[in-house]
Design a protein around this motif. Structure first.
Motif, PDB file in Angstrom:
ATOM      1  N   ALA A  89      34.229  46.223  40.244  1.00  0.00           N
ATOM      2  CA  ALA A  89      34.919  47.262  39.717  1.00  0.00           C
ATOM      3  C   ALA A  89      34.573  48.489  40.747  1.00  0.00           C
ATOM      4  N   GLY A  90      33.076  48.571  40.488  1.00  0.00           N
ATOM      5  CA  GLY A  90      32.189  49.684  41.123  1.00  0.00           C
ATOM      6  C   GLY A  90      32.579  49.789  42.607  1.00  0.00           C
ATOM      7  N   GLN A  91      32.412  48.764  43.251  1.00  0.00           N
ATOM      8  CA  GLN A  91      32.931  48.615  44.668  1.00  0.00           C
ATOM      9  C   GLN A  91      34.079  49.017  45.244  1.00  0.00           C
ATOM     10  N   ILE A  92      35.146  48.471  44.230  1.00  0.00           N
ATOM     11  CA  ILE A  92      36.623  48.940  44.521  1.00  0.00           C
ATOM     12  C   ILE A  92      36.574  50.539  44.402  1.00  0.00           C
ATOM     13  N   LEU A  93      35.888  51.289  43.421  1.00  0.00           N
ATOM     14  CA  LEU A  93      36.092  52.572  43.375  1.00  0.00           C
ATOM     15  C   LEU A  93      35.397  53.134  44.607  1.00  0.00           C
ATOM     16  N   ASP A  94      34.341  52.531  45.169  1.00  0.00           N
ATOM     17  CA  ASP A  94      33.749  53.083  46.182  1.00  0.00           C
ATOM     18  C   ASP A  94      34.606  52.986  47.445  1.00  0.00           C
ATOM     19  N   ARG A  95      35.284  52.043  47.552  1.00  0.00           N
ATOM     20  CA  ARG A  95      36.426  51.763  48.573  1.00  0.00           C
ATOM     21  C   ARG A  95      37.582  52.960  48.461  1.00  0.00           C
ATOM     22  N   VAL A  96      37.973  53.174  46.922  1.00  0.00           N
ATOM     23  CA  VAL A  96      39.140  54.115  46.698  1.00  0.00           C
ATOM     24  C   VAL A  96      38.585  55.496  47.340  1.00  0.00           C
ATOM     25  N   ALA A  97      37.333  55.798  47.114  1.00  0.00           N
ATOM     26  CA  ALA A  97      36.880  57.141  47.193  1.00  0.00           C
ATOM     27  C   ALA A  97      36.614  57.223  48.780  1.00  0.00           C
TER      28      ALA A  97
END
Length: 130
Positions: A89-97
């Motif tokens: 989930a943290g990696q997904i938010l990094d990609r979102v940012a």
């Protein structure tokens, strides 16, 4: 599609809410608290659906999330702590940012393939013919 839409449409308040859920996921994973972990997973998916800002996606995901809640309530042993959902989930938010749609979709596919392999090996023990 959901992950792609989150990258394209998520607002800062969506990201903050998802970051809070990641905190819940991390705490549940550290404690190996199956109930809290499963609840946080549902919260994550609910937040992701909301972050798409797309009402039909939310309508479609609601029954899926209700089914997920039922499965996790009835079969808590299906909780998979590795690979880390909070890490994913943290990696997904990094990609979102980073507005990295392709990276977010690829990460989602890899994560769910890994989870599928883990579940498959777990469920094979119970899949003997009748």
């Amino acid at each position: 599609y959901l992950t792609e839409q989150v990258v394209l449409r998520a607002q800062p308040e969506d990201i903050r809410a998802l970051e809070e859920v990641i905190g819940e996921l991390r705490s549940a994973e550290r404690a190996r608290d199956t109930e809290a972990f499963m609840r946080a997973q549902v919260d994550w998916h609910t937040g992701m659906a909301g972050a798409t800002r797309n009402l039909p996606i939310r309508w479609i995901t609601n029954p899926v999330l209700q089914a997920l809640e039922g499965v996790t309530h009835n079969w808590p042993q299906l909780a998979i702590f590795e690979p880390s959902f909070a890490g994913y989930a943290g990696q997904i938010l990094d990609r979102v940012a980073a507005h990295d749609t392709e990276g977010a979709v690829a990460l989602t596919r890899r994560f769910h393939e890994t989870v599928d392999e883990t579940l498959r090996s777990f469920l094979q023990d119970f899949a003997s013919p009748i």
